[in-house]
Write an enzyme that holds these catalytic residues in place. Sequence first.
Site: not given
Ligand code: DGL
Length: 279
Positions: A10-11, A42-43, A73-75, A189-190
Amino acid sequence: MNEGFIGIFDSGIGGFSVAKELMHQLPYERLLYFGDTGRRPYGPQSLTTIKSYVMDISNFLIDNKAKIIVIACNTASTAGELEARVAFPNVPVIGMVEAGVRSSLQYSTGKKIAVLGTKGTVESGVFERRFNEIDPSIEVISIATEDLLRMAELGGEVGGFAKEHIYSLAKTAVDQAVDFGADVLLLACTDFTCIDYIMEEAVAARARIVDPAKETALQVKHLLEKTGFTSNSEAIPDHKFFISGQDVKEFNSFGSQFLGFKIAATKVTLDKNRRYHYI
Ligand code: DGL
């Protein structure tokens, strides 16, 4: 292959939600967790940039004996899951999108679903496309919650943010979803895992909150079983944690509290030539 690790990344700390479910459902599997805290968030970054992170990290995990890659991580899933599958044909890759879609469909009766995520995830339209492929009559509203997620990714209240401030941003997003008529709010988003109780308070039973961590872990379990890659060991697994940022202390402190055992992460820098510098 069976004694390899479940590589997960994940980020930052959001992926712990999936890691915890994996530890619960697959108690004899060793996890190799990478938190890209040095390059988060990451977003707001471009999907092309995130895609290159997905490749670097997947290489790192595979070079350290990962038998499967879980993009927690969804992103990052949005940016690079498909490309990672093509680039690493011998290592199964699982992301968050399919699990999010499937878990939402389990609970939505009204066919109106709200997706809450980062700017990158929301602007990609990935969830709309996937829901639409399954059932074009499903209506989706996607809401980018960047400010809220910036607090969540640092641990929410644990990271020093005032609960009222987190709640107020959460309520704005949730109200938009409820006004749309959503009966399901997908936490896409996790990092929401750090503020899940505040999300529940903001929703106040007006809709169902869906966290895809459990479904993701189930998919990993099924895939390991299907490919015959499940561990044969019955020893207590020795999980490993790596991060790319300086925040080893904060990461260990949050992770130990969240996972319920003491973790000790190593800082590592990754480079394109697959050389790793451990600090
Ligand atoms: N945890 C990440 C997700 O699920 C992104 C968080 C970030 O912006 O770094 O999208």
